[in-house]
Design an enzyme around this catalytic site. Structure first.
Site, PDB file in Angstrom:
ATOM      1  N   CYS A  53       0.841  -1.252  -0.040  1.00 34.90           N
ATOM      2  CA  CYS A  53       0.101   0.079  -0.060  1.00 34.90           C
ATOM      3  C   CYS A  53       0.870   1.281  -0.065  1.00 34.90           C
ATOM      4  O   CYS A  53       2.043   1.264  -0.245  1.00 34.90           O
ATOM      5  CB  CYS A  53      -0.855   0.027   1.243  1.00 34.90           C
ATOM      6  SG  CYS A  53      -0.297   0.540   2.889  1.00 34.90           S
ATOM      7  N   HIS A  61      14.826 -13.935  11.885  1.00 39.21           N
ATOM      8  CA  HIS A  61      14.644 -13.766  13.452  1.00 39.21           C
ATOM      9  C   HIS A  61      13.097 -13.824  13.808  1.00 39.21           C
ATOM     10  O   HIS A  61      12.779 -13.911  15.094  1.00 39.21           O
ATOM     11  CB  HIS A  61      15.285 -12.399  13.900  1.00 39.21           C
ATOM     12  CG  HIS A  61      16.872 -12.287  13.534  1.00 39.21           C
ATOM     13  ND1 HIS A  61      17.393 -11.119  14.338  1.00 39.21           N
ATOM     14  CD2 HIS A  61      17.466 -13.015  13.124  1.00 39.21           C
ATOM     15  CE1 HIS A  61      18.528 -11.419  14.069  1.00 39.21           C
ATOM     16  NE2 HIS A  61      18.738 -12.633  13.069  1.00 39.21           N
TER      17      HIS A  61
END
Length: 144
Positions: free
Chosen positions: A66, A99
């Site tokens: 977006c 991570h």
């Protein structure tokens, strides 16, 4: 068999969605959840179905786009099994996978180039979760 990837955008991200989708479609089975033009739309109408498809395993990973990357990310993260990371550079996408085991990313079309969008998508889709010490942290994210 090609990996299945969900992609969705609002009107501000439409052009980037098309570019990223076309780039990835040679190597991935890309399911496009819309929007399908630059006409003004409400991004949750496209993000919720894309996030649901990742949640239920229909698609392995997802890419959202977006104007700022924020609206689509906030919406996707309402889903319990979604970990959507806002990525504005390839290194963030790598760390989001390594991570955080991010299964979706969002990109800000108004703040990155088309080339960077492709590179972010590429890094996101080619990086694996490291597990180990990160697994315990990821396990603590969901609120049950």
């Amino acid at each position: 068999m090609k990996r299945k990837i969900a992609i969705a955008a609002d009107h501000a991200g439409y052009e980037y969605k098309e570019i990223v989708k076309n780039y990835l479609s040679e190597r991935f089975d890309v399911q496009d959840f819309g929007t399908f033009s630059t006409d003004s739309v409400d991004y949750p109408d496209f993000v919720h179905p894309a996030a649901t498809s990742v949640e239920n395993g229909e698609n392995e990973l997802g890419i959202l786009i977006c104007g700022s990357g924020n609206g689509v990310q906030i919406t996707a993260n309402k889903h319990q099994k979604i970990r959507c990371a806002l990525c504005w550079m390839p290194e963030i996408a790598i760390l989001a996978r390594q991570h955080n085991d991010a299964n979706m990313i969002s990109m800000p079309a108004r703040f990155i180039s088309k080339e960077v969008a492709i590179e972010i998508a590429e890094k996101f889709l080619s990086t694996d979760f490291e597990g180990g010490r990160h697994q315990n942290r990821v396990d603590k994210i969901a609120v049950c």
